[in-house]
Design a protein around this motif. Structure first.
Motif, PDB file in Angstrom:
ATOM      1  N   ARG A 267      -3.401  -9.438  -7.387  1.00 23.18           N
ATOM      2  CA  ARG A 267      -2.642  -8.585  -6.099  1.00 23.18           C
ATOM      3  C   ARG A 267      -2.199  -7.030  -6.435  1.00 23.18           C
ATOM      4  NH1 ARG A 267       2.071 -10.022  -3.263  1.00 23.18           N
ATOM      5  NH2 ARG A 267       4.157  -9.374  -4.281  1.00 23.18           N
ATOM      6  N   HIS A 268      -1.822  -7.022  -8.089  1.00 21.80           N
ATOM      7  CA  HIS A 268      -1.938  -5.629  -8.310  1.00 21.80           C
ATOM      8  C   HIS A 268      -2.956  -4.646  -7.784  1.00 21.80           C
ATOM      9  CE1 HIS A 268       1.831  -6.316 -10.287  1.00 21.80           C
ATOM     10  NE2 HIS A 268       1.296  -7.098 -11.291  1.00 21.80           N
ATOM     11  N   SER A 269      -4.194  -5.206  -8.066  1.00 20.94           N
ATOM     12  CA  SER A 269      -5.446  -4.781  -7.843  1.00 20.94           C
ATOM     13  C   SER A 269      -5.339  -4.068  -6.187  1.00 20.94           C
ATOM     14  CB  SER A 269      -6.611  -5.210  -8.501  1.00 20.94           C
ATOM     15  OG  SER A 269      -6.763  -5.655  -9.687  1.00 20.94           O
ATOM     16  N   ALA A 270      -5.396  -5.169  -5.479  1.00 17.12           N
ATOM     17  CA  ALA A 270      -4.966  -4.954  -3.902  1.00 17.12           C
ATOM     18  C   ALA A 270      -4.342  -3.924  -3.776  1.00 17.12           C
ATOM     19  CB  ALA A 270      -4.846  -6.277  -3.211  1.00 17.12           C
ATOM     20  N   ALA A 271      -2.895  -3.856  -4.232  1.00 19.37           N
ATOM     21  CA  ALA A 271      -1.912  -2.984  -3.987  1.00 19.37           C
ATOM     22  C   ALA A 271      -2.551  -1.637  -4.229  1.00 19.37           C
ATOM     23  CB  ALA A 271      -0.528  -3.423  -4.386  1.00 19.37           C
ATOM     24  N   THR A 272      -2.928  -1.554  -5.585  1.00 16.95           N
ATOM     25  CA  THR A 272      -3.225  -0.341  -6.200  1.00 16.95           C
ATOM     26  C   THR A 272      -4.395   0.256  -5.202  1.00 16.95           C
ATOM     27  OG1 THR A 272      -2.657  -0.996  -8.227  1.00 16.95           O
ATOM     28  CG2 THR A 272      -4.206   1.074  -8.134  1.00 16.95           C
ATOM     29  N   HIS A 273      -5.371  -0.369  -4.802  1.00 15.57           N
ATOM     30  CA  HIS A 273      -6.733   0.169  -3.996  1.00 15.57           C
ATOM     31  C   HIS A 273      -6.175   0.578  -2.751  1.00 15.57           C
ATOM     32  CE1 HIS A 273      -9.274  -2.424  -7.006  1.00 15.57           C
ATOM     33  NE2 HIS A 273      -8.760  -1.311  -7.670  1.00 15.57           N
ATOM     34  N   VAL A 274      -5.043  -0.281  -1.931  1.00 16.87           N
ATOM     35  CA  VAL A 274      -4.765   0.316  -0.769  1.00 16.87           C
ATOM     36  C   VAL A 274      -4.133   1.618  -0.588  1.00 16.87           C
ATOM     37  CG1 VAL A 274      -3.209  -0.341   1.015  1.00 16.87           C
ATOM     38  CG2 VAL A 274      -4.781  -2.163   0.277  1.00 16.87           C
ATOM     39  N   LEU A 275      -3.285   1.564  -1.693  1.00 15.54           N
ATOM     40  CA  LEU A 275      -2.529   3.126  -2.115  1.00 15.54           C
ATOM     41  C   LEU A 275      -3.490   4.210  -2.454  1.00 15.54           C
ATOM     42  CD1 LEU A 275       0.760   2.324  -4.091  1.00 15.54           C
ATOM     43  CD2 LEU A 275       0.452   3.422  -1.923  1.00 15.54           C
ATOM     44  N   GLU A 276      -4.460   3.785  -3.332  1.00 20.21           N
ATOM     45  CA  GLU A 276      -5.669   4.887  -3.488  1.00 20.21           C
ATOM     46  C   GLU A 276      -6.403   5.305  -2.348  1.00 20.21           C
ATOM     47  OE1 GLU A 276      -6.326   4.237  -8.104  1.00 20.21           O
ATOM     48  OE2 GLU A 276      -7.442   3.196  -6.845  1.00 20.21           O
ATOM     49  N   GLY A 277      -6.461   4.327  -1.495  1.00 13.79           N
ATOM     50  CA  GLY A 277      -7.099   4.510  -0.171  1.00 13.79           C
ATOM     51  C   GLY A 277      -6.373   5.290   1.022  1.00 13.79           C
ATOM     52  N   GLY A 278      -4.993   5.613   0.646  1.00  7.27           N
ATOM     53  CA  GLY A 278      -4.152   6.222   1.596  1.00  7.27           C
ATOM     54  C   GLY A 278      -3.021   5.931   2.339  1.00  7.27           C
ATOM     55  N   ALA A 279      -2.886   4.590   2.041  1.00  6.15           N
ATOM     56  CA  ALA A 279      -1.924   3.900   2.793  1.00  6.15           C
ATOM     57  C   ALA A 279      -0.474   4.279   2.139  1.00  6.15           C
ATOM     58  CB  ALA A 279      -1.871   2.318   2.468  1.00  6.15           C
ATOM     59  N   ASP A 280       0.577   4.326   3.127  1.00  6.43           N
ATOM     60  CA  ASP A 280       1.894   4.786   2.488  1.00  6.43           C
ATOM     61  C   ASP A 280       2.749   3.620   1.890  1.00  6.43           C
ATOM     62  OD1 ASP A 280       3.971   3.423   4.537  1.00  6.43           O
ATOM     63  OD2 ASP A 280       2.244   3.860   5.628  1.00  6.43           O
ATOM     64  N   LEU A 281       3.819   3.998   1.118  1.00  5.97           N
ATOM     65  CA  LEU A 281       4.533   3.024   0.406  1.00  5.97           C
ATOM     66  C   LEU A 281       4.997   1.895   1.149  1.00  5.97           C
ATOM     67  CD1 LEU A 281       4.608   2.482  -2.775  1.00  5.97           C
ATOM     68  CD2 LEU A 281       6.763   3.859  -2.760  1.00  5.97           C
ATOM     69  N   ARG A 282       5.660   2.055   2.223  1.00  5.03           N
ATOM     70  CA  ARG A 282       6.185   1.203   3.122  1.00  5.03           C
ATOM     71  C   ARG A 282       5.451   0.252   3.541  1.00  5.03           C
ATOM     72  NH1 ARG A 282      11.713   1.010   2.963  1.00  5.03           N
ATOM     73  NH2 ARG A 282      12.625   3.181   3.034  1.00  5.03           N
ATOM     74  N   SER A 283       4.179   0.376   3.834  1.00 10.65           N
ATOM     75  CA  SER A 283       3.064  -0.436   4.396  1.00 10.65           C
ATOM     76  C   SER A 283       2.691  -1.251   3.361  1.00 10.65           C
ATOM     77  CB  SER A 283       1.730   0.559   4.876  1.00 10.65           C
ATOM     78  OG  SER A 283       2.353   1.214   5.764  1.00 10.65           O
ATOM     79  N   VAL A 284       2.582  -0.756   2.037  1.00  7.49           N
ATOM     80  CA  VAL A 284       2.261  -1.631   0.855  1.00  7.49           C
ATOM     81  C   VAL A 284       3.485  -2.351   0.583  1.00  7.49           C
ATOM     82  CG1 VAL A 284       1.710  -1.793  -1.489  1.00  7.49           C
ATOM     83  CG2 VAL A 284       0.708  -0.070   0.144  1.00  7.49           C
ATOM     84  N   GLN A 285       4.666  -2.167   0.710  1.00  7.82           N
ATOM     85  CA  GLN A 285       5.733  -2.989   0.765  1.00  7.82           C
ATOM     86  C   GLN A 285       5.699  -3.993   1.773  1.00  7.82           C
ATOM     87  OE1 GLN A 285       9.441  -1.336   1.648  1.00  7.82           O
ATOM     88  NE2 GLN A 285      10.791  -3.045   0.961  1.00  7.82           N
ATOM     89  N   GLU A 286       5.532  -3.933   2.809  1.00  4.31           N
ATOM     90  CA  GLU A 286       5.262  -5.109   3.654  1.00  4.31           C
ATOM     91  C   GLU A 286       4.195  -5.893   3.477  1.00  4.31           C
ATOM     92  OE1 GLU A 286       6.169  -7.394   7.206  1.00  4.31           O
ATOM     93  OE2 GLU A 286       7.445  -5.510   6.166  1.00  4.31           O
ATOM     94  N   LEU A 287       2.914  -5.352   3.211  1.00  6.37           N
ATOM     95  CA  LEU A 287       1.929  -5.959   2.667  1.00  6.37           C
ATOM     96  C   LEU A 287       2.309  -7.056   1.571  1.00  6.37           C
ATOM     97  CD1 LEU A 287      -1.252  -6.488   3.194  1.00  6.37           C
ATOM     98  CD2 LEU A 287      -1.195  -4.941   1.206  1.00  6.37           C
ATOM     99  N   LEU A 288       3.023  -6.730   0.778  1.00  3.53           N
ATOM    100  CA  LEU A 288       3.227  -7.760  -0.612  1.00  3.53           C
ATOM    101  C   LEU A 288       4.628  -8.447  -0.312  1.00  3.53           C
ATOM    102  CD1 LEU A 288       2.582  -4.891  -3.422  1.00  3.53           C
ATOM    103  CD2 LEU A 288       1.102  -6.654  -2.465  1.00  3.53           C
TER     104      LEU A 288
END
Length: 318
Positions: A267-288
């Motif tokens: 789960r941590h890895s997925a979030a980190t890689h999505v952020l490194e790919g350019g996603a914004d923090l709000r989108s990652v918040q919703e994803l998680l």
């Protein structure tokens, strides 16, 4: 040291009755997961046992001094800051319930200060490490594999693919039913903490693993008692979270050079890689499924730390 069940059985009647009511409140009114309820109750059983040892027998005997001495005793035993913060939160939830239910005149937990838990950098896989874990898990065994063994292998691949593709919690994963998957739009309907529903996307590799499992794996393990569960155990029941954790640890350890992580690490890895790919923090918040953006912000620390590491290794004047 006595276990939670033994301590609970020895509580004075009035304290035991209040604890039972609070536990029911957590389950029915707040709709918390069974895992969360167990953690809260375990903390408060410890608190009430501490109160009873100080000659307290009713909820009215619980005061700020008792709360503080209970936390101090935990720190003496070696409780970390994060454990102390969690135990404080459990106690405040209990004292708030006592006040709302009219069992005490004052919520003494409102005056309880506790240290904030350190936000440590979570262990994560690199993108190439994640790819290696998934590719190795998907390798066919070869001839002579029994149908049930094939089914379990296909299930394990799906466990890994969905955890990494979606970033969902392991409890959310094993709670999925077949109808919670929108195969056309590649979406999972997930019920997170507090039974809050959200939709989480997954990618093409996970979709392929899903189709393979549904056609070539699940029918082999399914029994009349399987119900709608998406992921099944060896005996046909819903997959247990402990088995899912074992699947992840085994798969990660089989890939050379990877840190030993479990489902939360994926789960941590997925979030980190999505952020490194350019996603914004709000989108990652919703994803998680985080209630607070502050919880998600730890992943920015991970990516910044990686940037510093790369800079130190690559820059000639680092």
């Amino acid at each position: 040291m006595a276990g939670t069940a033994e301590l609970r059985a020895g509580l004075p009647p009035a304290l035991a009755e209040s604890l039972d009511g609070w536990e029911e409140h957590l389950r029915l009114q707040r709709d918390l997961s069974a895992h969360t309820v167990r953690g809260y109750v375990s903390d408060v059983v410890s608190l009430l046992d501490h109160l009873a040892r100080r000659q307290g027998a009713t909820p009215a005997d619980l005061d700020l001094a008792t709360l503080r001495s209970w936390l101090a005793a935990g720190r003496t035993r070696g409780d970390s800051r994060s454990t102390t913060a969690r135990r404080s939160a459990s106690a405040r939830s209990f004292t708030a319930y006592l006040r709302r239910s009219g069992q005490v005149a004052e919520d003494v937990g409102l005056r309880l200060a506790s240290p904030k838990a350190h936000r440590t950098l979570p262990g994560v896989l690199g993108t190439e490490q994640a790819r290696a874990v998934l590719e190795q898990a998907a390798q066919p065994v070869g001839e002579g594999e029994e149908p049930a063994e094939t089914a379990l292998r296909l299930r394990n691949v799906l466990v890994l693919e969905l955890l990494y593709a979606s970033g969902i919690r392991v409890g959310e994963l094993v709670g999925l039913d077949v109808d919670d998957v929108d195969r056309g739009r590649r979406l999972l309907r997930v019920f997170g903490k507090g039974r809050k529903e959200r939709s989480v996307p997954f990618g093409a590799p996970a979709a392929q693993a899903l189709e393979t499992w549904l056609t070539g794996g699940r029918p082999t393990l399914a029994t009349p008692d399987s119900g709608p569960a998406l992921l099944l155990g060896a005996r046909g029941g819903r997959l247990d979270a402990r088995e899912a954790r074992r699947v992840v640890h085994t798969a990660v350890q089989a890939a050379p050079g990877t840190p030993d992580i479990g489902p939360h690490g994926l789960r941590h890895s997925a979030a980190t890689h999505v952020l490194e790919g350019g996603a914004d923090l709000r989108s990652v918040q919703e994803l998680l499924g985080h209630a607070s953006l502050a919880t998600t912000q730890v992943y920015t620390h991970v990516t910044v730390e990686r940037l510093r590491t790369v800079h130190a290794q690559a820059h000639p004047r680092a």
